[in-house]
Every structure is written in C-alpha cells, then in structure tokens.
Design a protein around this motif. Structure first.
Motif, short mmCIF file in Angstrom:
data_model
loop_
_atom_site.label_atom_id
_atom_site.label_comp_id
_atom_site.label_asym_id
_atom_site.label_seq_id
_atom_site.Cartn_x
_atom_site.Cartn_y
_atom_site.Cartn_z
N LEU A 67 -3.91 -23.99 -14.63
CA LEU A 67 -3.02 -22.72 -14.94
C LEU A 67 -2.73 -22.47 -16.21
N THR A 68 -2.89 -23.76 -17.11
CA THR A 68 -2.62 -23.43 -18.51
C THR A 68 -3.55 -23.62 -19.56
N ASP A 69 -4.94 -23.68 -19.23
CA ASP A 69 -5.83 -24.19 -19.93
C ASP A 69 -6.09 -25.35 -20.48
N GLY A 70 -4.98 -26.45 -19.80
CA GLY A 70 -5.02 -27.55 -20.21
C GLY A 70 -3.77 -27.95 -21.22
N GLU A 71 -3.07 -26.78 -21.54
CA GLU A 71 -1.99 -26.85 -22.57
C GLU A 71 -0.66 -27.34 -22.01
N PHE A 72 -0.51 -27.17 -20.81
CA PHE A 72 0.58 -27.37 -20.03
C PHE A 72 1.77 -26.10 -20.53
N PHE A 73 3.17 -26.47 -20.54
CA PHE A 73 4.25 -25.51 -20.38
C PHE A 73 4.98 -25.52 -21.56
N LEU A 112 7.02 -25.85 -8.88
CA LEU A 112 6.51 -27.19 -8.55
C LEU A 112 7.23 -27.60 -7.45
N ASP A 113 6.85 -27.87 -6.29
CA ASP A 113 7.85 -28.81 -5.21
C ASP A 113 7.09 -29.49 -4.16
N THR A 114 7.70 -30.23 -3.41
CA THR A 114 7.08 -31.19 -2.50
C THR A 114 6.95 -30.04 -1.20
N ARG A 115 7.64 -29.28 -1.21
CA ARG A 115 8.04 -28.31 0.17
C ARG A 115 7.08 -26.94 0.14
N LEU A 116 6.37 -26.76 0.89
CA LEU A 116 5.43 -25.46 1.16
C LEU A 116 6.25 -24.50 1.36
N ASP A 117 7.10 -24.41 2.33
CA ASP A 117 7.96 -23.38 2.63
C ASP A 117 8.97 -22.89 1.62
N ASN A 170 16.02 -35.75 -8.90
CA ASN A 170 15.46 -37.21 -8.43
C ASN A 170 15.00 -37.90 -9.76
N PRO A 171 15.55 -39.12 -10.09
CA PRO A 171 15.20 -39.63 -11.26
C PRO A 171 13.60 -39.74 -11.53
N ALA A 172 12.78 -39.85 -10.51
CA ALA A 172 11.39 -40.14 -10.52
C ALA A 172 10.65 -38.83 -11.30
N ALA A 173 11.20 -37.91 -10.47
CA ALA A 173 10.68 -36.69 -10.62
C ALA A 173 11.02 -36.28 -12.26
N MET A 174 12.21 -36.42 -12.70
CA MET A 174 12.79 -36.12 -13.96
C MET A 174 11.84 -37.19 -14.95
N GLU A 175 11.68 -38.16 -14.90
CA GLU A 175 10.92 -38.79 -15.59
C GLU A 175 9.47 -38.49 -15.84
N ARG A 176 8.91 -37.99 -14.42
CA ARG A 176 7.49 -37.29 -14.56
C ARG A 176 7.36 -36.17 -15.28
N GLY A 177 8.36 -35.49 -15.33
CA GLY A 177 8.37 -34.03 -15.87
C GLY A 177 8.18 -33.96 -17.17
N PHE A 178 8.32 -35.10 -18.15
CA PHE A 178 7.72 -35.41 -19.40
C PHE A 178 6.02 -34.99 -19.78
N GLU A 179 5.53 -35.10 -18.65
CA GLU A 179 4.14 -35.11 -18.71
C GLU A 179 3.63 -33.65 -18.78
N ILE A 187 3.31 -30.66 -4.85
CA ILE A 187 3.38 -32.03 -5.39
C ILE A 187 2.40 -32.52 -4.24
N GLY A 188 1.35 -33.36 -5.18
CA GLY A 188 0.46 -34.13 -4.22
C GLY A 188 -0.68 -34.63 -5.45
N ASP A 189 -1.68 -35.14 -4.74
CA ASP A 189 -2.62 -35.98 -5.39
C ASP A 189 -3.27 -35.13 -6.80
N THR A 190 -3.38 -33.65 -6.57
CA THR A 190 -3.93 -32.75 -7.27
C THR A 190 -3.32 -32.05 -8.11
N ASP A 191 -1.99 -32.40 -8.12
CA ASP A 191 -1.10 -31.15 -8.90
C ASP A 191 -1.15 -31.16 -10.44
N VAL A 192 -1.40 -32.27 -11.00
CA VAL A 192 -1.64 -32.29 -12.43
C VAL A 192 -2.86 -31.66 -12.94
N ASP A 193 -3.97 -31.64 -11.98
CA ASP A 193 -5.12 -30.89 -12.37
C ASP A 193 -4.66 -29.47 -12.04
#
Length: 336
Positions: free
Chosen positions: A221-227, A188-193, A236-245, A210-216
């Motif tokens: 990919l995980t049948d709604g169970e995540f990782f 998961l990353d912002t950069r397509l390259d 990145n602090p914001a990314a670190m906090e978001r990763g808990f999701e 990373i974008g508007d549909t990344d969570v979906d």
C-alpha cells in the motif's frame, strides 16, 4: 436516584442514592445519555490501571441543567456536555495548557464516581452548552475528542499516509479526524467486521486484517515505505511493540493506548528511522471544539457509530453482552 455501581470486576449493582447537593460554582445536571467506553469495559473486566473499586462508571455524558448559579451563563433545561477530566488548574501541566494530563487529574468514572446515575453536580468550568447537536451526539464528543487530540498531537498533514492499528471507537475517531485533515488512512485490525465498518462508514482508503500477510499488504500500500504516522489504539502491549515496524523513516508513532505493562522497542531501528514517539492522553477543550465543529458540519458519522442502546435500569443485566464480539458493538449509549 438510581445509580449503577461496579462493586468488583464483573459485578454491577443497582442502588438508590440521594440526589447530590450543589455547591456554589457547580452545576447540577440531570444525566440524559452516557456512552460506554473501552475504559468502562476494562473496569468491568478488571483491567483498568488507575482505579479502585467500588466505582460508578461513565465519563462520556450529556445532560440537561437542573440548577446553576444565576451568573453561570447556564439556565435550567439547557442541554450540555461534560469534559470529564477534572483538572486542578494549578500544576505544571495545567499552567502550560495541558489540562488533559493534569498532575492531580480526577477523571469521572475512574478516579471518582461517574455518570451511570441520574444526577451529578460538577464544577461549572467542565460543563459546556451542547448547541446545535443532539444529546446523543453530545454524549459521543469525548471519545471522538481523544482521537482528535491524538491527530493534533501528530500534526497530521494532507497527503500523509496514516495507519491506525485498532479499529475500536478510539481508533475510529483517529481515522475520522486524520481523514478530515486530508490524510490517506489505512485501518489494521484482527476483526473483519470492524474493518468492513471502517471502510463503509468511515470511508478509509484501505483496510488490512492482521495475519500472516499483513506486513506485505501494508508494504504494498505504501510502495515499501510504510506510514508517515502510525496510531496505536489497541490496548495490547504486543501490538504496541509491533507498531514500531510500520513507521516510515522520519515518521511518528502515537500511542493512544494505555496498558499496565512496560513496552520495549529496538533502539537501532528507532534511531535509523529518526522516529518520533508521542504519548496522547485524554483531550483538551480545543479538541472538544474540533469535534463540535465537525459534528455541526455533518462530518462525523455519529448515527452509524451508535450501534447499541440500553436503559440505565437495564445496565446490570445487559452490560456484559457488550463484551461479546458477535454483538458487533461500536458505541453503546445508556439512556438515563
């Protein structure tokens, strides 16, 4: 000898210094290759939390032995790699085998001057023969070992679903060694390259931008169970906090990143999952050996990872270009 100094953020200067003396128990190295790490880029931009200027950067290095004690097991000309975490051997961490988080740690290029120079004299215990690999490979062991250490900390198992957030070199290292343990890896990353690189060269199972549909997309990919295991390698602090999701119930979250800021998370969500939060710092000798075995077995795409090169004398003029996303840098190596 030629030495490159980061005087202040954004300012690199070439200087001629005397060759360092070698004390008993030390090895005098002729530095041959230096990998440029995210830490070096943070030093250059002024975002490294454990550093005072001026500083000679560089902690990913390989070289050849110039001088060593006769009973050291090393001879002049031997190719070597260096464990750049100079640990004290006496503190609580060292006594417990966790030299990577030594209380009195001195990291080359961070706490003390590093490898962007022609010669270094270092204690023998941190210098190891680079047998069966090239000098280029030897200079890449360290950052790969950081990923290998994080994977070992998480005890990644075959069949688990792993998410690596941040597709820089450290994140790629975590992907490589998770795959080698048999996990199904998503990047998961912002950069397509960077994501395309991970798909092509590291052969991850899936990539999500990373974008508007990344969570979906991650849920699908995980049948709604995540990782089962989530690694953060964003810095990145914001990314670190978001990763808990993204942690599955009963899963693990490994923070490879280190930032100046505090990070927070929802306690009810954390407890609902009975999640395990793990810090991962540096690497140990065991992790370096893991990387060496993988390299010798041809399991690491090191030639693909090394996207850029420069000469030591060109570092002051060329270094800032490594920060440009358009340059497509994964791992740059300085030839000394």
């Amino acid at each position: 000898m030629l030495t490159i100094i980061c005087e202040t953020p954004g300012v690199l200067r070439a200087e001629t210094r005397s060759r360092p003396p070698r004390d008993r128990g030390e090895v005098l190295l002729r530095v041959r290759r230096v990998g440029v790490c995210g830490t070096d880029l943070h030093i250059f931009t002024g975002n490294q939390p454990f550093l005072a200027y001026p500083r000679v950067m560089g902690h990913e290095l390989s070289g050849t032995v110039e001088e060593a004690d006769t009973d050291s097991g090393l001879d002049a000309g031997d190719p070597v790699y260096v464990m750049p975490y100079l640990s004290c051997g006496q503190c609580i961490a060292c006594r417990n085998g966790k030299t990577n988080c030594c209380v009195n740690i001195q990291v080359l290029g961070v706490h003390r001057d590093g490898a962007l120079t022609e010669y270094l004299s270092l204690p023998r215990q941190f210098v190891h023969k680079a047998e069966g690999i090239t000098l280029d490979q030897a200079a890449m062991i360290e950052f790969l070992a950081i990923g290998a250490h994080a994977v070992r900390r998480a005890d990644v198992q075959a069949g688990q679903r792993v998410l690596v957030v941040g597709a820089g070199p450290i994140g790629m290292a975590a992907m490589i060694f998770s795959r080698l343990r048999g996990a199904t890896v998503t990047a998961l990353d912002t950069r397509l390259d960077r994501l395309n690189f991970c798909a092509e060269k590291i052969e991850v199972a899936a990539t999500v931008q990373i974008g508007d549909t990344d969570v979906d997309e991650l849920a699908k990919l995980t049948d709604g169970e995540f990782f089962d295991v989530v690694f953060d390698a964003t810095g990145n602090p914001a990314a670190m906090e978001r990763g808990f999701e993204f942690i599955a119930h009963g899963g693990k979250y490994v923070l490879i990143s280190v930032v100046r800021d505090k990070i927070t998370f929802s306690d009810p969500e954390f407890h609902k999952r009975e999640a395990t939060l793990i810090g991962s710092r540096n690497a140990t000798a065991e992790d370096f050996e893991t990387v060496l075995r993988a390299m010798r077995a041809g399991q690491v795409p090191d030639a693909a990872l090394n996207t850029h090169r420069m000469k030591l004398a060109d570092v002051p003029a060329e270094f800032s270009k490594l920060l440009e996303p358009s340059a497509g840098v994964v791992k740059a190596i300085v030839e000394c």
